[in-house]
Design a protein around this motif. Structure first.
Motif, PDB file in Angstrom:
ATOM      1  N   THR A   5     -75.067  44.245  46.398  1.00 42.10           N
ATOM      2  CA  THR A   5     -75.253  43.776  45.031  1.00 42.10           C
ATOM      3  C   THR A   5     -76.725  43.527  44.753  1.00 42.10           C
ATOM      4  OG1 THR A   5     -73.060  42.750  45.063  1.00 42.10           O
ATOM      5  CG2 THR A   5     -74.587  42.016  43.362  1.00 42.10           C
ATOM      6  N   LEU A   6     -77.416  42.870  45.680  1.00 43.01           N
ATOM      7  CA  LEU A   6     -78.844  42.623  45.501  1.00 43.01           C
ATOM      8  C   LEU A   6     -79.617  43.931  45.420  1.00 43.01           C
ATOM      9  CD1 LEU A   6     -79.479  39.640  47.937  1.00 43.01           C
ATOM     10  CD2 LEU A   6     -79.438  39.579  45.451  1.00 43.01           C
ATOM     11  N   ARG A   7     -79.250  44.898  46.238  1.00 42.27           N
ATOM     12  CA  ARG A   7     -79.942  46.187  46.208  1.00 42.27           C
ATOM     13  C   ARG A   7     -79.718  46.903  44.872  1.00 42.27           C
ATOM     14  NH1 ARG A   7     -78.761  46.124  51.847  1.00 42.27           N
ATOM     15  NH2 ARG A   7     -76.776  47.178  51.602  1.00 42.27           N
ATOM     16  N   LYS A   8     -78.485  46.854  44.371  1.00 39.16           N
ATOM     17  CA  LYS A   8     -78.195  47.494  43.085  1.00 39.16           C
ATOM     18  C   LYS A   8     -78.991  46.835  41.970  1.00 39.16           C
ATOM     19  CE  LYS A   8     -73.569  49.160  44.092  1.00 39.16           C
ATOM     20  NZ  LYS A   8     -72.138  49.015  43.778  1.00 39.16           N
ATOM     21  N   TRP A   9     -79.055  45.507  41.990  1.00 44.52           N
ATOM     22  CA  TRP A   9     -79.841  44.806  40.972  1.00 44.52           C
ATOM     23  C   TRP A   9     -81.292  45.224  41.047  1.00 44.52           C
ATOM     24  CZ3 TRP A   9     -77.711  39.184  41.828  1.00 44.52           C
ATOM     25  CH2 TRP A   9     -76.466  39.071  41.216  1.00 44.52           C
ATOM     26  N   ALA A  10     -81.805  45.381  42.259  1.00 47.12           N
ATOM     27  CA  ALA A  10     -83.205  45.764  42.436  1.00 47.12           C
ATOM     28  C   ALA A  10     -83.448  47.184  41.931  1.00 47.12           C
ATOM     29  CB  ALA A  10     -83.604  45.654  43.901  1.00 47.12           C
ATOM     30  N   ILE A  11     -82.534  48.095  42.218  1.00 45.99           N
ATOM     31  CA  ILE A  11     -82.684  49.494  41.806  1.00 45.99           C
ATOM     32  C   ILE A  11     -82.640  49.619  40.283  1.00 45.99           C
ATOM     33  CG2 ILE A  11     -81.557  51.754  41.809  1.00 45.99           C
ATOM     34  CD1 ILE A  11     -80.696  51.106  44.718  1.00 45.99           C
ATOM     35  N   TYR A  12     -81.645  48.970  39.671  1.00 45.59           N
ATOM     36  CA  TYR A  12     -81.460  49.101  38.226  1.00 45.59           C
ATOM     37  C   TYR A  12     -82.247  48.059  37.436  1.00 45.59           C
ATOM     38  CZ  TYR A  12     -77.750  52.251  39.600  1.00 45.59           C
ATOM     39  OH  TYR A  12     -77.057  53.286  40.161  1.00 45.59           O
ATOM     40  N   GLU A  13     -82.900  47.127  38.147  1.00 44.67           N
ATOM     41  CA  GLU A  13     -83.715  46.079  37.539  1.00 44.67           C
ATOM     42  C   GLU A  13     -82.957  45.324  36.452  1.00 44.67           C
ATOM     43  OE1 GLU A  13     -87.331  47.969  36.313  1.00 44.67           O
ATOM     44  OE2 GLU A  13     -87.997  48.256  38.378  1.00 44.67           O
ATOM     45  N   ASN A  14     -81.700  44.980  36.728  1.00 41.15           N
ATOM     46  CA  ASN A  14     -80.899  44.276  35.733  1.00 41.15           C
ATOM     47  C   ASN A  14     -80.262  42.998  36.274  1.00 41.15           C
ATOM     48  OD1 ASN A  14     -78.993  45.355  37.428  1.00 41.15           O
ATOM     49  ND2 ASN A  14     -77.750  46.266  35.833  1.00 41.15           N
ATOM     50  N   GLY A  15     -80.717  42.527  37.399  1.00 40.92           N
ATOM     51  CA  GLY A  15     -80.131  41.339  37.989  1.00 40.92           C
ATOM     52  C   GLY A  15     -80.858  40.067  37.605  1.00 40.92           C
ATOM     53  N   PRO A  16     -80.245  38.924  37.881  1.00 40.93           N
ATOM     54  CA  PRO A  16     -80.859  37.643  37.563  1.00 40.93           C
ATOM     55  C   PRO A  16     -81.986  37.275  38.520  1.00 40.93           C
ATOM     56  CG  PRO A  16     -78.772  37.290  38.646  1.00 40.93           C
ATOM     57  CD  PRO A  16     -78.905  38.771  38.418  1.00 40.93           C
ATOM     58  N   ILE A  17     -82.050  37.925  39.668  1.00 37.25           N
ATOM     59  CA  ILE A  17     -83.083  37.645  40.658  1.00 37.25           C
ATOM     60  C   ILE A  17     -83.844  38.945  40.913  1.00 37.25           C
ATOM     61  CG2 ILE A  17     -83.570  36.822  42.985  1.00 37.25           C
ATOM     62  CD1 ILE A  17     -80.772  35.562  42.962  1.00 37.25           C
ATOM     63  N   THR A  18     -85.147  38.915  40.715  1.00 35.03           N
ATOM     64  CA  THR A  18     -85.934  40.120  40.947  1.00 35.03           C
ATOM     65  C   THR A  18     -86.689  40.003  42.262  1.00 35.03           C
ATOM     66  OG1 THR A  18     -87.693  39.180  39.609  1.00 35.03           O
ATOM     67  CG2 THR A  18     -86.233  40.735  38.519  1.00 35.03           C
ATOM     68  N   PRO A  19     -86.631  41.042  43.065  1.00 34.37           N
ATOM     69  CA  PRO A  19     -87.329  41.010  44.345  1.00 34.37           C
ATOM     70  C   PRO A  19     -88.794  41.385  44.202  1.00 34.37           C
ATOM     71  CG  PRO A  19     -86.181  43.067  44.137  1.00 34.37           C
ATOM     72  CD  PRO A  19     -85.845  42.262  42.915  1.00 34.37           C
ATOM     73  N   LYS A  20     -89.538  41.093  45.216  1.00 31.77           N
ATOM     74  CA  LYS A  20     -90.925  41.546  45.314  1.00 31.77           C
ATOM     75  C   LYS A  20     -90.909  42.760  46.231  1.00 31.77           C
ATOM     76  CE  LYS A  20     -93.120  37.298  44.322  1.00 31.77           C
ATOM     77  NZ  LYS A  20     -93.363  37.242  42.973  1.00 31.77           N
TER      78      LYS A  20
END
Length: 41
Positions: A5-20
């Motif tokens: 889930t975290l990886r998908k959010w990072a790829i699509y840039e649509n999650g509540p938490i953004t990685p560095k």
């Protein structure tokens, strides 16, 4: 939640938490994850 889930959010840039990004690596702030999980107020 699954780690994917975290990886998908990072790829699509649509999650509540953004990685560095560090090159090809993704790093999430531990406090942001705990806050999102409701463990920190």
């Amino acid at each position: 939640m699954q780690p994917q889930t975290l990886r998908k959010w990072a790829i699509y840039e649509n999650g509540p938490i953004t990685p560095k990004r560090h090159g090809r690596l993704l790093r999430w702030n531990r406090n942001e994850i705990l806050k999102f999980a409701g463990e920190i107020n």
